[in-house]
Design an enzyme around this catalytic site. Structure first.
Site, PDB file in Angstrom:
ATOM      1  N   HIS A  69      10.944  -6.442  -4.267  1.00 54.34           N
ATOM      2  CA  HIS A  69      11.466  -5.142  -3.478  1.00 54.34           C
ATOM      3  C   HIS A  69      10.424  -5.067  -2.572  1.00 54.34           C
ATOM      4  CE1 HIS A  69      11.372  -0.934  -4.107  1.00 54.34           C
ATOM      5  NE2 HIS A  69      10.969  -0.839  -2.529  1.00 54.34           N
ATOM      6  N   CYS A 111      11.155  -3.282 -12.206  1.00 53.74           N
ATOM      7  CA  CYS A 111      11.241  -3.968 -10.135  1.00 53.74           C
ATOM      8  C   CYS A 111       9.550  -3.110 -10.720  1.00 53.74           C
ATOM      9  CB  CYS A 111      11.752  -2.912  -9.473  1.00 53.74           C
ATOM     10  SG  CYS A 111      11.057  -3.446  -7.884  1.00 53.74           S
ATOM     11  N   HIS A 143      15.315   0.340  -3.617  1.00 55.42           N
ATOM     12  CA  HIS A 143      15.004  -0.833  -3.939  1.00 55.42           C
ATOM     13  C   HIS A 143      16.118  -1.728  -2.895  1.00 55.42           C
ATOM     14  CE1 HIS A 143      13.818  -4.211  -5.638  1.00 55.42           C
ATOM     15  NE2 HIS A 143      15.474  -4.569  -5.746  1.00 55.42           N
ATOM     16  N   HIS A 158       8.471  -5.165   1.092  1.00 54.08           N
ATOM     17  CA  HIS A 158       7.334  -4.504   1.191  1.00 54.08           C
ATOM     18  C   HIS A 158       6.679  -5.056   2.356  1.00 54.08           C
ATOM     19  CE1 HIS A 158       6.568  -8.250  -1.671  1.00 54.08           C
ATOM     20  NE2 HIS A 158       5.665  -8.098  -0.408  1.00 54.08           N
TER      21      HIS A 158
HETATM   22  P1  5GP Z   1       3.957 -10.410  -2.037  1.00 59.81           P
HETATM   23  O1  5GP Z   1       3.224 -11.746  -2.541  1.00 59.81           O
HETATM   24  O2  5GP Z   1       5.048 -10.735  -2.683  1.00 59.81           O
HETATM   25  O3  5GP Z   1       3.726 -10.174  -0.355  1.00 59.81           O
HETATM   26  O4  5GP Z   1       2.717  -9.613  -1.986  1.00 59.81           O
HETATM   27  C1  5GP Z   1       2.939  -8.462  -2.657  1.00 59.81           C
HETATM   28  C2  5GP Z   1       1.237  -7.488  -2.990  1.00 59.81           C
HETATM   29  O5  5GP Z   1       2.057  -6.977  -4.264  1.00 59.81           O
HETATM   30  C3  5GP Z   1       0.533  -8.614  -3.324  1.00 59.81           C
HETATM   31  O6  5GP Z   1      -0.230  -8.458  -2.271  1.00 59.81           O
HETATM   32  C4  5GP Z   1      -0.134  -8.082  -4.979  1.00 59.81           C
HETATM   33  O7  5GP Z   1      -1.676  -8.407  -4.636  1.00 59.81           O
HETATM   34  C5  5GP Z   1       0.947  -6.571  -4.684  1.00 59.81           C
HETATM   35  N1  5GP Z   1       0.548  -5.967  -6.185  1.00 59.81           N
HETATM   36  C6  5GP Z   1       1.136  -6.855  -7.419  1.00 59.81           C
HETATM   37  N2  5GP Z   1       1.076  -5.921  -7.722  1.00 59.81           N
HETATM   38  C7  5GP Z   1       0.416  -4.231  -7.803  1.00 59.81           C
HETATM   39  C8  5GP Z   1       1.123  -3.647  -8.675  1.00 59.81           C
HETATM   40  O8  5GP Z   1       1.114  -2.920  -9.807  1.00 59.81           O
HETATM   41  N3  5GP Z   1       0.206  -1.859  -7.668  1.00 59.81           N
HETATM   42  C9  5GP Z   1      -0.359  -2.758  -6.624  1.00 59.81           C
HETATM   43  N4  5GP Z   1      -1.384  -1.416  -5.695  1.00 59.81           N
HETATM   44  N5  5GP Z   1       0.270  -3.797  -5.641  1.00 59.81           N
HETATM   45  C10 5GP Z   1       0.621  -4.972  -6.409  1.00 59.81           C
HETATM   46 ZN    ZN Z   2      12.484  -2.105  -6.646  1.00 62.97          ZN
END
Ligand code: 5GP
Ligand code: ZN
Length: 112
Positions: free
Chosen positions: A96, A3, A45, A98
């Site tokens: 995960h 993850c 997690h 967020h």
């Molecule tokens: P979701 O689309 O799941 O709501 O948000 C995931 C967020 O994680 C996205 O805005 C993406 O840019 C961010 N993200 C994905 N991989 C990484 C990473 O390796 N580092 C950081 N800082 N952000 C990440």
């Molecule tokens: Zn996780």
């Protein structure tokens, strides 16, 4: 565990941290959708909002306790948005839990 955010918690993937304590980590989103775009995650997690239950919800309350301080430090004096995408229709890409903190510009009705 395979993850990305667990790896960030473990320090195996670098991140720009803006807040950390025993149970919560906040870091800058790698692809910011606003001048300020921070992700706040539980260190443990939890896959998504769907995975929140009576056993683990204290960390979610704690996340919301620390968010105002993060926003203040980022000088989001005109307000900010907190978003959690849950599942594919919402566009969740990292499984995960967020919370996005988005600020530094006026938000539209859509998230981004
Ligand atoms: P979701 O689309 O799941 O709501 O948000 C995931 C967020 O994680 C996205 O805005 C993406 O840019 C961010 N993200 C994905 N991989 C990484 C990473 O390796 N580092 C950081 N800082 N952000 C990440
Ligand atoms: Zn996780």
């Amino acid at each position: 565990m395979n993850c990305i955010f667990c790896k960030i918690v473990a320090g195996e993937i670098p991140s720009t941290k803006v807040y950390e304590d025993d149970t919560v980590l906040a870091f800058r989103d790698i692809q910011p959708m606003a001048p300020t775009h921070i992700l706040v995650i539980p260190k443990a997690h939890i896959p998504s909002v769907d995975g929140v239950n009576g056993e683990n919800s204290a960390v979610v309350a704690h996340i919301f306790e620390v968010i105002p301080g993060i926003a203040a430090k980022e000088k989001l004096v005109n307000g900010y948005r907190v978003v959690s995408n849950c599942g594919s229709d919402a566009g969740q890409t990292v499984p995960h839990l967020h919370f996005h903190i988005l600020g530094g510009r006026e938000m539209t009705l859509e998230m981004a």
